[in-house]
Scaffold this motif. Structure first.
Motif, PDB file in Angstrom:
ATOM      1  N   SER A 130       0.818  -1.205   0.000  1.00 45.91           N
ATOM      2  CA  SER A 130       0.000   0.000   0.000  1.00 45.91           C
ATOM      3  C   SER A 130       0.859   1.265   0.000  1.00 45.91           C
ATOM      4  CB  SER A 130      -0.904   0.008   1.229  1.00 45.91           C
ATOM      5  OG  SER A 130      -0.211   0.536   2.357  1.00 45.91           O
ATOM      6  N   PRO A 131       0.271   2.408  -0.338  1.00 49.86           N
ATOM      7  CA  PRO A 131       1.018   3.675  -0.312  1.00 49.86           C
ATOM      8  C   PRO A 131       1.481   4.076   1.083  1.00 49.86           C
ATOM      9  CG  PRO A 131      -1.001   3.881  -1.612  1.00 49.86           C
ATOM     10  CD  PRO A 131      -1.087   2.572  -0.890  1.00 49.86           C
ATOM     11  N   LEU A 132       0.936   3.461   2.122  1.00 51.00           N
ATOM     12  CA  LEU A 132       1.331   3.811   3.482  1.00 51.00           C
ATOM     13  C   LEU A 132       2.770   3.401   3.802  1.00 51.00           C
ATOM     14  CD1 LEU A 132      -1.866   2.983   5.573  1.00 51.00           C
ATOM     15  CD2 LEU A 132      -1.223   5.117   4.451  1.00 51.00           C
ATOM     16  N   SER A 133       3.344   2.537   2.975  1.00 52.35           N
ATOM     17  CA  SER A 133       4.723   2.084   3.208  1.00 52.35           C
ATOM     18  C   SER A 133       5.727   2.873   2.368  1.00 52.35           C
ATOM     19  CB  SER A 133       4.848   0.591   2.882  1.00 52.35           C
ATOM     20  OG  SER A 133       4.558   0.353   1.514  1.00 52.35           O
ATOM     21  N   SER A 134       5.401   4.113   2.064  1.00 51.94           N
ATOM     22  CA  SER A 134       6.185   4.903   1.105  1.00 51.94           C
ATOM     23  C   SER A 134       7.612   5.233   1.540  1.00 51.94           C
ATOM     24  CB  SER A 134       5.437   6.200   0.781  1.00 51.94           C
ATOM     25  OG  SER A 134       5.200   6.944   1.961  1.00 51.94           O
ATOM     26  N   PHE A 135       7.950   5.065   2.828  1.00 56.56           N
ATOM     27  CA  PHE A 135       9.329   5.329   3.264  1.00 56.56           C
ATOM     28  C   PHE A 135      10.001   4.052   3.767  1.00 56.56           C
ATOM     29  CE2 PHE A 135      12.621   7.578   5.925  1.00 56.56           C
ATOM     30  CZ  PHE A 135      13.199   8.284   4.876  1.00 56.56           C
ATOM     31  N   THR A 136       9.380   2.927   3.461  1.00 53.85           N
ATOM     32  CA  THR A 136       9.922   1.624   3.855  1.00 53.85           C
ATOM     33  C   THR A 136      10.412   0.917   2.605  1.00 53.85           C
ATOM     34  OG1 THR A 136       8.338   1.464   5.682  1.00 53.85           O
ATOM     35  CG2 THR A 136       9.416  -0.569   4.981  1.00 53.85           C
ATOM     36  N   THR A 137      11.711   0.708   2.501  1.00 54.14           N
ATOM     37  CA  THR A 137      12.244   0.037   1.316  1.00 54.14           C
ATOM     38  C   THR A 137      13.564  -0.649   1.651  1.00 54.14           C
ATOM     39  OG1 THR A 137      12.547   0.299  -1.078  1.00 54.14           O
ATOM     40  CG2 THR A 137      13.573   1.974   0.329  1.00 54.14           C
ATOM     41  N   GLY A 138      13.803  -1.770   0.981  1.00 59.78           N
ATOM     42  CA  GLY A 138      15.022  -2.532   1.207  1.00 59.78           C
ATOM     43  C   GLY A 138      15.001  -3.387   2.452  1.00 59.78           C
TER      44      GLY A 138
END
Length: 249
Positions: free
Chosen positions: A228-236
């Protein structure tokens, strides 16, 4: 919580059963348009019937590179965009490493590594062009800590974890988030032999601090959040969901 998935377009591989089916159904319930891909057409059609018109079934073999490479384009042709991809399809051949035919390794890598790469590349091109998107790769706890008699599988899932990290770093500036789920023991067909044997089940559960095998529904909320767009700063990131098994000394 509103995951802001209404009318999002999500491609889910390995959607015909187990974790993939559970996630696909929840995405549909959240209002997403889901394209479920797998080899089992009958199971996919049954899934689509349960999806209240929001799940489209697409028969696809992850060993067929041409078919896999064209899946994202097919999704965009149907829906005009692709917002998220769940690379869930996989194979887990068991056996003694010294006796295993190299052909088993080639098929394992084709399904577990090459197919997710092809899908991520094709879907990512659309995501970058439209301003962003999310990719979630399903690995395994064996990709974090290797397991005997699952050497090919462990190797492939370890590659998925590294692939996730590297691609996330490369595409972060493009607003494409790439994350990984590493499930432990869940009540799926992959655990059928264990679940049907009281002795194997007892020994398997003994290794899990939580003291039980998980239900697929217990992975669904985290998967949907990452899609979802709510995870926009979660990566890697790789999220281990195993009842504490990997952290047990």
């Amino acid at each position: 919580m509103d995951l802001r998935l209404r009318d999002a377009v999500v491609l889910v591989t390995g959607a015909s059963r187990g974790l993939g089916a559970a996630i696909a159904l929840r995405l549909a319930a959240e209002g997403a348009h889901v394209v479920g891909a797998a080899r089992s057409k009958d199971a996919l059609d049954e899934l689509a019937e349960r999806g209240d018109g929001r799940i489209t079934a697409v028969e696809a073999d992850m060993r067929d590179e041409d078919a896999v490479a064209g899946l994202a384009d097919e999704v965009v042709a149907r829906h005009g965009r692709i917002d998220a991809l769940l690379n869930n399809a996989g194979v887990a051949p068991a056996g003694r490493f010294a006796d295993q035919d190299p052909a088993v390794w080639k098929e394992t890598m084709a399904v577990n590594v090459i197919a997710p790469m092809l899908l991520a590349r094709a879907a990512g091109r659309h995501m970058i062009a439209q301003g962003g998107g999310r990719i979630v790769n399903v690995a395994s706890t064996t990709g974090v800590r290797g397991k005997p008699h699952l050497v090919a599988y462990s190797t492939s899932k370890g590659a998925v974890v590294r692939f996730t990290e590297a691609l996330a770093a490369e595409w972060a500036a493009k607003n494409v988030q790439v994350n990984c789920l590493a499930p432990g023991a869940f009540r799926t067909d992959a655990q059928r032999a264990v679940l049907e044997s009281p002795d194997l089940l007892r020994r398997r559960v003994a290794r899990i601090p939580a003291g039980r095998i998980a239900d697929p529904a217990e992975l669904v909320p985290l998967a949907c959040l990452l899609l979802s767009p709510l995870s926009s700063f979660t990566t890697g990131a790789t999220f281990v969901v195993d009842g504490g098994e990997s952290g047990k000394l």
